[in-house]
Design a protein around this motif. Structure first.
Motif, PDB file in Angstrom:
ATOM      1  N   LEU B  32       0.826  -1.210   0.000  1.00 13.87           N
ATOM      2  CA  LEU B  32       0.000   0.000   0.000  1.00 13.87           C
ATOM      3  C   LEU B  32       0.853   1.250   0.000  1.00 13.87           C
ATOM      4  CD1 LEU B  32      -2.924  -0.785   2.400  1.00 13.87           C
ATOM      5  CD2 LEU B  32      -2.958  -0.436  -0.053  1.00 13.87           C
ATOM      6  N   ILE B  33       1.947   1.191   0.773  1.00 20.20           N
ATOM      7  CA  ILE B  33       2.848   2.351   0.802  1.00 20.20           C
ATOM      8  C   ILE B  33       3.417   2.573  -0.601  1.00 20.20           C
ATOM      9  CG2 ILE B  33       4.982   3.242   1.806  1.00 20.20           C
ATOM     10  CD1 ILE B  33       4.251   1.481   4.303  1.00 20.20           C
ATOM     11  N   ALA B  34       3.708   1.452  -1.277  1.00 16.59           N
ATOM     12  CA  ALA B  34       4.247   1.564  -2.631  1.00 16.59           C
ATOM     13  C   ALA B  34       3.260   2.265  -3.561  1.00 16.59           C
ATOM     14  CB  ALA B  34       4.607   0.187  -3.165  1.00 16.59           C
ATOM     15  N   VAL B  35       1.969   1.864  -3.536  1.00 18.01           N
ATOM     16  CA  VAL B  35       1.011   2.564  -4.416  1.00 18.01           C
ATOM     17  C   VAL B  35       0.878   4.016  -4.055  1.00 18.01           C
ATOM     18  CG1 VAL B  35      -0.947   1.647  -5.710  1.00 18.01           C
ATOM     19  CG2 VAL B  35      -0.686   1.080  -3.286  1.00 18.01           C
ATOM     20  N   ALA B  36       0.889   4.290  -2.751  1.00 15.99           N
ATOM     21  CA  ALA B  36       0.750   5.681  -2.330  1.00 15.99           C
ATOM     22  C   ALA B  36       1.904   6.502  -2.911  1.00 15.99           C
ATOM     23  CB  ALA B  36       0.738   5.776  -0.806  1.00 15.99           C
ATOM     24  N   ILE B  37       3.107   5.938  -2.882  1.00 15.65           N
ATOM     25  CA  ILE B  37       4.254   6.672  -3.443  1.00 15.65           C
ATOM     26  C   ILE B  37       4.150   6.735  -4.972  1.00 15.65           C
ATOM     27  CG2 ILE B  37       6.766   6.694  -3.669  1.00 15.65           C
ATOM     28  CD1 ILE B  37       6.913   5.467  -0.887  1.00 15.65           C
ATOM     29  N   PHE B  38       3.740   5.624  -5.584  1.00 14.54           N
ATOM     30  CA  PHE B  38       3.528   5.613  -7.044  1.00 14.54           C
ATOM     31  C   PHE B  38       2.625   6.769  -7.457  1.00 14.54           C
ATOM     32  CE2 PHE B  38       4.239   1.220  -9.150  1.00 14.54           C
ATOM     33  CZ  PHE B  38       5.489   1.134  -8.576  1.00 14.54           C
ATOM     34  N   SER B  39       1.573   6.986  -6.657  1.00 15.26           N
ATOM     35  CA  SER B  39       0.529   7.918  -7.092  1.00 15.26           C
ATOM     36  C   SER B  39       0.993   9.367  -7.053  1.00 15.26           C
ATOM     37  CB  SER B  39      -0.725   7.744  -6.244  1.00 15.26           C
ATOM     38  OG  SER B  39      -0.547   8.314  -4.975  1.00 15.26           O
ATOM     39  N   ILE B  40       2.129   9.649  -6.411  1.00 14.38           N
ATOM     40  CA  ILE B  40       2.580  11.046  -6.403  1.00 14.38           C
ATOM     41  C   ILE B  40       3.847  11.222  -7.238  1.00 14.38           C
ATOM     42  CG2 ILE B  40       1.516  11.621  -4.184  1.00 14.38           C
ATOM     43  CD1 ILE B  40       4.328  11.319  -2.940  1.00 14.38           C
ATOM     44  N   LYS B  41       4.205  10.159  -7.995  1.00 15.88           N
ATOM     45  CA  LYS B  41       5.419  10.262  -8.813  1.00 15.88           C
ATOM     46  C   LYS B  41       5.103  10.853 -10.180  1.00 15.88           C
ATOM     47  CE  LYS B  41       8.587   6.783  -7.269  1.00 15.88           C
ATOM     48  NZ  LYS B  41       9.510   5.792  -7.795  1.00 15.88           N
ATOM     49  N   PRO B  42       6.087  11.499 -10.788  1.00 14.20           N
ATOM     50  CA  PRO B  42       5.892  11.959 -12.164  1.00 14.20           C
ATOM     51  C   PRO B  42       6.067  10.787 -13.133  1.00 14.20           C
ATOM     52  CG  PRO B  42       8.073  12.537 -11.418  1.00 14.20           C
ATOM     53  CD  PRO B  42       7.396  11.874 -10.249  1.00 14.20           C
ATOM     54  N   GLU B  43       5.503  10.938 -14.327  1.00 19.71           N
ATOM     55  CA  GLU B  43       5.581   9.877 -15.318  1.00 19.71           C
ATOM     56  C   GLU B  43       7.030   9.531 -15.648  1.00 19.71           C
ATOM     57  OE1 GLU B  43       3.416  10.809 -18.815  1.00 19.71           O
ATOM     58  OE2 GLU B  43       3.472   8.765 -19.570  1.00 19.71           O
ATOM     59  N   ALA B  44       7.893  10.569 -15.632  1.00 21.51           N
ATOM     60  CA  ALA B  44       9.290  10.382 -16.036  1.00 21.51           C
ATOM     61  C   ALA B  44       9.975   9.305 -15.193  1.00 21.51           C
ATOM     62  CB  ALA B  44      10.037  11.711 -15.901  1.00 21.51           C
ATOM     63  N   ASP B  45       9.592   9.186 -13.923  1.00 22.58           N
ATOM     64  CA  ASP B  45      10.220   8.195 -13.049  1.00 22.58           C
ATOM     65  C   ASP B  45      10.055   6.786 -13.589  1.00 22.58           C
ATOM     66  OD1 ASP B  45      11.109  10.087 -11.387  1.00 22.58           O
ATOM     67  OD2 ASP B  45       9.987   9.440  -9.610  1.00 22.58           O
ATOM     68  N   PHE B  46       8.882   6.513 -14.149  1.00 29.52           N
ATOM     69  CA  PHE B  46       8.633   5.154 -14.642  1.00 29.52           C
ATOM     70  C   PHE B  46       9.362   4.929 -15.967  1.00 29.52           C
ATOM     71  CE2 PHE B  46       5.075   6.193 -11.885  1.00 29.52           C
ATOM     72  CZ  PHE B  46       5.142   5.120 -11.010  1.00 29.52           C
TER      73      PHE B  46
END
Lengths: 305, 282
Positions: B32-46
């Motif tokens: 869950l912590i991972a999704v929470a962090i995913f959701s505030i990342k910019p697209e460039a990170d991925f």
């Protein structure tokens, strides 16, 4: 004197206690019969036909079952995956017990900890499935990175490899299910008789022996419910599979509930008759457990009277 | 209490336990912590392969803004509300009546009907799927919220009846007898004597059914299609095909979809757990 009161007491008034329960039951029974009871029998009926869901049904007798049990490979894969689900899903019970023992303390903030541990159960299985599928991503997924550091390399990632995919999905399913079992046991532990524990302690019981001989017998009702919900959950598994692998790779993660859905409502055509036959098999598999649950509950009811 | 209360152990034990708790919690909630962090990342990170590291910039508002203003998500959410709330109300009304009938009266077939409700509650969904879909088509309710609501109400009545009946059984029967002696009619006993006492059961069932129905996926894809009537669980999967590898948007969408039952749980925790653990203590 009585003749003057008799006509004012209507038929309903005289039979009120006998009639009322039925009046209260009728709406519920009609709904439940229409949407749950009749459909079970209709599915049996449909399973003896070939039907695309729109046109006429063609009676084919037991042909669907013969095809199903006579070497349909997709069916046998699904069936054995169901067995895996059943066996491994039950791990949620000891894991839940373990966590509940860990959390059964009275320290500052423990209530918040308990509810946060329970958290995964509240989230929809679709979301849990998605999250785990990212966790399992080949190369970029955290799981691949972690096992990569110890030199294990699962080709295609956990969900891309037919040998590991089902286990990956079951692990995802265990997460919320363990949380559920944990909360059941926490409630059970709360009600454990402290005098018995103290008495056993004076007799020198502790640790594992105490757990096995004193605590677990008192947790029996919690264990029963945990068993019921876990079995039902294992046989109902659908959301995780649909979201995480959609049955793949190479159909290796299908279970009966998913295979049934696929046969009846997928782009490959609507084979409702064959789908219904799969559902009937799943139903009988579940019926073994349902009968056992109902029998246990009936024993309790008899005891209560 | 078992295990031995930590207060009775040495100071080191207590400190060790207190320190261990947050560590175990973080590991437990890691996904869950991972999704929470995913959701505030910019697209460039991925794009750059920075999946699990720190976000290179803080994009919470862009990501959630996209979910709310540039996707069908709000429609799906609204559909979920219009499916879930009527279902809760309908199932509660039906089952408080059936629970009352089965819990208070003794008549032939009482236990049989009760067990019919319990058994129906356990059956696999797939055995109902084809006929229920057919029935919904015949009623002209396929791909409508109403079609889903009707089915959910009927199915949940099974579980709710089990719950209500057992709850009513625990109420003092003398109250009902006293009312009868006073000449109160049976339906008035239901409304004025039993219903007020059932408030905890009504609350527990409401939150439970809300969560179950909100999280339902199977019936959503069997009985509806498209953003006109599909709930958010089905919506999120079509979202998934729309934004294939857009993990930041998917995570934000998932969090939005998961939030209402989570909020419900934290607000009504006591009732929620009382409902789930019914029967876990004798």
């Amino acid at each position: 004197m009585t003749t003057t009161t008799a006509p004012t007491r209507s038929w309903y008034k005289r039979n009120e206690i006998a009639v009322t329960p039925w009046l209260f039951l009728i709406p519920g029974i009609i709904f439940f019969a229409l949407y749950v009871i009749f459909p079970i029998f209709q599915s049996f009926w449909i399973s003896f036909h070939e039907w695309d869901g729109l046109g006429e049904k063609t009676w084919v007798g037991t042909a669907n079952y013969e095809r199903l049990l006579g070497g349909d490979r997709k069916f046998s894969i699904s069936f054995w995956n169901n067995v895996r689900w059943l066996a491994l899903y039950l791990l949620a019970i000891p894991m839940g017990l373990f966590i509940s023992l860990f959390l059964n303390q009275k320290v500052f903030g423990i209530r918040l900890y308990k509810s946060l541990f329970f958290f995964p159960f509240v989230i929809s299985q679709v979301v849990v499935g998605l999250v785990f599928s990212w966790f399992y991503l080949p190369n970029d997924g955290l799981f691949d990175i972690i096992v990569g550091t110890v030199g294990i390399d699962v080709s295609g990632g956990i969900l891309g490899n037919p040998n590991t995919a089902t286990y990956g999905i079951i692990a995802a399913g265990l997460w919320p299910q363990t949380a559920y079992c944990m909360i059941l046991y926490l409630t059970g532990l709360n009600a454990v008789d402290p005098e018995q524990v103290e008495a056993a302690r004076l007799d020198g019981a502790k640790g594992a022996r105490m757990l096995w001989y004193v605590i677990l017998p008192q947790l029996k009702p919690a264990t029963f419910i945990a068993f019921v919900v876990t079995i039902i959950g294992a046989l109902r598994s659908f959301d995780f599979i649909a979201v995480m692998t959609n049955g793949g790779p190479f159909g290796s993660t299908r279970v009966l509930s998913f295979y049934m859905f696929e046969e009846s409502l997928s782009e490959f055509g609507f084979r409702m008759g064959y789908g219904a036959a799969i559902a009937v098999v799943l139903f009988f598999l579940m019926l073994i457990f349902i009968a056992y649950f109902l029998w246990s509950m009936y024993q309790d009811e008899k005891g209560a009277r | 209490m078992f295990p031995t209360p930590i207060e009775k152990r040495s100071r080191q034990w207590q400190l060790g336990y207190q320190a261990l708790l947050p560590v175990v919690l973080v590991i437990w909630l890691l996904p869950l912590i991972a999704v929470a962090i995913f959701s505030i990342k910019p697209e460039a990170d991925f794009v750059n392969g920075n999946y699990w590291g720190m976000p290179s910039s803080f994009e919470m508002f862009t990501n959630y803004g996209k979910v709310f203003f540039e996707s069908d998500m709000p429609r799906y959410l609204l559909n979920s509300v219009f499916i879930t709330v009527p279902t809760v109300i309908g199932a509660i009304i039906l089952s408080s009546m059936t629970g009352f009938a089965l819990g208070v009266y003794r008549f032939r077939g009482n236990l049989l009907i009760f067990f019919m409700f319990i058994a129906g509650n356990f059956v696999p969904f797939q055995i109902l799927m084809v006929p229920v879909r057919d029935l919904t088509l015949d009623l002209g309710l396929y791909d409508t919220k109403m079609g889903l609501v009707l089915f959910h109400v009927a199915f949940q009545t099974g579980f709710c009846t089990l719950f209500m009946r057992n709850f009513i059984r625990q109420l003092p029967y003398a109250l009902i007898e006293a009312a009868r002696v006073e000449g109160v009619s049976e339906w008035r006993i239901f409304v004025y004597v039993v219903l007020p006492l059932m408030k905890p059961a009504l609350a527990a069932l409401s939150v439970l059914i809300f969560t179950f129905i909100w999280n339902d996926y199977f019936w959503a894809i069997v009985l509806t299609q498209g953003p006109d009537s599909q709930p958010v669980t089905a919506g999120i999967t079509s979202f998934n095909s729309q934004f294939r590898a857009a993990y930041h948007l998917m995570s934000a969408g998932s969090i939005v979809a998961a939030l209402p039952p989570v909020a419900m749980f934290f607000l009504m925790q006591k009732h929620f757990i009382a409902g789930l653990t019914l029967g876990a203590v004798k």
